[in-house]
Enzyme design. Structure first.
Site, short mmCIF file in Angstrom:
data_model
loop_
_atom_site.label_atom_id
_atom_site.label_comp_id
_atom_site.label_asym_id
_atom_site.label_seq_id
_atom_site.Cartn_x
_atom_site.Cartn_y
_atom_site.Cartn_z
N ALA A 61 0.83 -1.20 0.00
CA ALA A 61 0.00 0.00 0.00
C ALA A 61 0.87 1.26 0.00
CB ALA A 61 -0.92 0.00 1.22
N GLY A 102 0.83 -5.84 0.16
CA GLY A 102 -0.01 -5.84 -1.03
C GLY A 102 0.77 -6.12 -2.31
N GLU A 105 0.79 -9.80 -2.45
CA GLU A 105 -0.57 -10.25 -2.73
C GLU A 105 -0.91 -10.05 -4.21
OE1 GLU A 105 -3.24 -9.73 1.20
OE2 GLU A 105 -2.22 -7.89 0.59
N GLU A 125 2.05 -7.06 7.53
CA GLU A 125 0.92 -6.28 8.05
C GLU A 125 0.72 -6.44 9.56
OE1 GLU A 125 0.01 -6.89 3.67
OE2 GLU A 125 0.93 -8.05 5.30
#
Length: 693
Positions: A61, A102, A105, A125
């Site tokens: 992010a 992310g 991911e 995270e």
């Protein structure tokens, strides 16, 4: 343009271009989907490669969007991942540098992955009190196996891609030309026509239920104050037991719950506060840094040696100055011993030990410092000693050299005035042990040049420190606040508490160590010396006399085998001392105070709110630029519980109205004048505002 589009012989290449780590902000997410659509619409394109270039695939992010509407605007990251996953043409991730959160991911949603063996792979995270919220808990166990996924997701610790080469995560792990290898895989995938989706893979484990039960017990024991690790485990368990879509639902539900927890809010505050600490209002990118290639350190004692090690670790040559040969040799021996201990633990190789020791130039002469770009003094904490050092430095240091004092309480402006170049002087207050503790207070004098301050902050990052700027005052941010904390601890002893109760209450609150155990570790003679100076300079400031009585008995703490507690040879356990208990009770009697039962709640409130109140004064005076700077000082240097976010954030979470009410209640007791609320605290409390808006 956040995503560059190009084609090479039928392969579309999408290159993320959002420095420094290709954060997946709104523009980047949109750019990815636009690039995907363009590639799917082009009949000459047979496969797609997504890369971030050599520095980073993606760090996840974009932190610049946190708390802003863009963070939740479509296309969200799950939307982007779903689009790549259902692509009718094979999509290959080419991973270099790092793929974290992310970013990983996103790669897991692609059909194939190629990685440089040195690339850092992880889902960190949990360190923000969260869990991977874009399918990480569901796809990662399918790609690397249950046990590896649990260990990495629950710890948040990244590993090099090479360590995952034997798993299904990567099609290839290479040593160079990652993009070329990814293009080769793209051609192979296009030829086969198969579209492999991680979501369809099975999680294989001989005894998944047994392993998850063991993991639950271990994680619960290790994460008492942190809800995220267990929630991570629950989401992974859903990946094992539920269909993929049900598992995704469980993951999103857990993420939504965690993001509202006080622990996650505190951890995120600390994360962003640390980054904000490096941003100084009047210093922009136009301020050029001074070049620092050689460092001088004056004093080879505990502090000086530790300070030198920070620079040696970062590859700086260090000239180490002492006043006599014996002290110099002792200092060098201690540095070597510290490095050899690290080598025994496997943290360094013997070659690295010798390389770092080889960077030291020992000397007894100030003339040896004439070529140093930065000189840090770590000598005795008295103005006369500092004056002698800086007068000599002014005579020998080259023009433009930065002169830094490691003083923990003294006036940096007064020290700067010992030179003809006050613009080159600032404080660099390291915390003991200096080679271990992360905090560095960078003290800005009234004449300190902007480029000097900016250079010191940049150097702090190079040597792995968490730096916070402080203005000039007695004790700067950390020690000025801790004095009020310690004063309240002393008053509690006068009124009815004992050291072990106070320490136990503060450690239960989450401090690494209570005030009296901390005093015994640091040395009670140090606090005694400061108080004696206070009695002369600030006769209006009162203290409990108990601490003086303890020091007068020669009970300086662990180093003397006796302090607030008793100690046994070779044993750092703090044993309650009948001598100290008797001394405390006698002091109460001499003061005419009837001792009373004191609750742990009162202990915590009085000590923590003492920090908060002094922090408010520091903000009013401009010593600290922002409340988060104060929080970072206490999180990085004073053992304040990370999951509570620092004293100012904690006060906000309690509500400043409630903090002020408690302070006014305690102001009616013994030494109530210590509770004069800071005007800023009163203003914020009465207007319903907070320190961290």
């Amino acid at each position: 343009m956040s995503v560059k589009y190009e084609t090479r012989e039928g392969v579309a290449i999408l290159t993320l271009q959002n420095p420094p780590v290709n954060g997946l902000g709104l523009d980047t997410r949109r750019g990815l989907l636009e690039g995907l659509t363009r590639a799917l619409d082009d009949v000459t394109v047979k496969a797609i490669v997504v890369t971030g270039g050599p520095r980073a695939f993606s760090g996840g992010a974009d932190i610049r969007e946190f708390g802003k509407p863009e963070a939740g605007m479509e296309p969200t990251l799950p939307t982007v991942i779903a689009a790549f996953e259902r692509s009718s043409k094979p999509v290959i991730a080419a991973i270099e540098g790092l793929a974290l959160g992310g970013g990983l991911e996103l790669a897991l949603g692609m059909h194939h992955r190629v990685a440089d063996k040195r690339a850092q792979i992880g889902l960190p995270e949990v360190k923000l009190g969260l869990l991977p919220g874009a399918g990480g808990t569901q796809r990662f166990p399918r790609a690397v196996g249950l046990e590896t996924a649990v260990n990495m997701i629950v710890s948040g610790t990244p590993v090099p891609a090479g360590k995952l080469a034997a798993t299904k995560l990567f099609d290839r792990v290479v040593e160079n030309d990652t993009l070329g290898a990814a293009i080769a895989v793209a051609n192979e995938a296009a030829a086969s026509g198969a579209l492999s989706k991680v979501r369809d893979w099975k999680i294989e484990h001989p005894n998944a239920e047994g392993f998850l039960g063991f993991a639950r017990t271990a994680v619960a024991a290790a994460s008492a104050n942190y809800p995220a690790p267990l929630k991570c485990l629950e989401a992974i368990e859903a990946a094992v037991k539920q269909p993929f879509d049900k598992g995704i639902d469980a993951e999103r539900e857990a993420f939504a719950l965690l993001i509202q927890t006080p622990e996650s809010k505190a951890l995120r505050h600390g994360f962003f506060g640390e980054r904000a600490a490096g941003k100084i209002a009047d210093i922009g990118p136009e301020v050029a840094l001074r070049e620092v290639k050689q460092v001088g350190v004056i004093g080879a004692g505990t502090m000086g040696g530790g300070i030198a090690m920070n620079f040696l670790n970062a590859g700086f040559p260090v000239t180490l100055l002492e006043s006599n040969q014996d002290a110099l040799e002792r200092g060098l021996a201690t540095i070597r011993k510290n490095y050899e201990n690290s080598a025994k633990k496997g943290k360094l190789t013997s070659e690295q030990v010798e390389q770092r020791m080889g960077l030291i130039v020992p000397t007894l002469s100030y003339d040896a410092l004439k070529d140093a770009d930065l000189i840090v003094e770590a000598v005795f904490e008295e103005y006369s000693v500092k004056q002698a050092v800086f007068t000599q430095l002014d005579a020998v240091a080259k023009q433009g050299a930065i002169l830094a004092s490691n003083t923990s309480t003294l006036d940096v402006d007064r020290i700067a005035a010992f030179t003809q170049r006050p613009q080159d002087v600032l404080g660099m207050h390291f915390f003991s042990p200096a080679n271990v503790m992360k905090l560095l207070e960078v003290v800005r004098g009234k004449a300190t040049a902007k480029d000097v301050l900016a250079t010191a902050m940049a150097l702090a990052k190079q040597i792995g420190k968490t730096a916070v700027v402080s203005g000039v005052c007695d004790g700067f941010i950390g020690n000025r606040m801790i004095e009020q904390y310690s004063r309240q601890a002393g008053f509690l002893l006068d009124e009815g508490a004992l050291p072990q109760q106070v320490d136990r209450a503060m450690e239960k609150f989450g401090f690494a160590m209570g005030p009296f155990r901390m005093g015994d570790l640091a040395g009670n003679d140090i606090g005694w010396a400061i108080r004696k100076r206070r009695y002369v300079e600030k006769p209006h400031m009162t203290y409990s006399k108990t601490a003086d009585r303890v020091a007068e008995l020669g009970r300086y703490g662990q180093k003397t085998g006796a302090g607030w507690y008793d100690y046994k040879a070779g044993d750092r356990t703090a044993y309650p001392s009948p001598i100290v208990d008797e001394l405390i009770e006698k002091n109460s009697k001499d003061l005419g105070i009837a001792r009373r039962a004191i609750s742990d709640e009162e202990i915590v409130e009085r000590l923590v709110y003492a920090l908060v109140n002094e922090g408010a004064y520091l903000l009013e005076e401009g010593i600290a630029a922002k409340a988060s700077d104060i929080d970072i000082v206490y999180l990085a240097g004073y053992g304040f519980p990370i999951w509570r976010g620092g004293p100012m954030f904690y006060a906000d979470s309690v509500g400043l109205y409630n903090v002020l009410a408690a302070m006014r209640r305690y102001a009616k007791g013994h030494e109530g004048q210590a509770w004069e609320p800071a005007p800023l605290l009163v203003k914020l409390a009465e207007s319903g505002n907070s320190f961290n808006p």
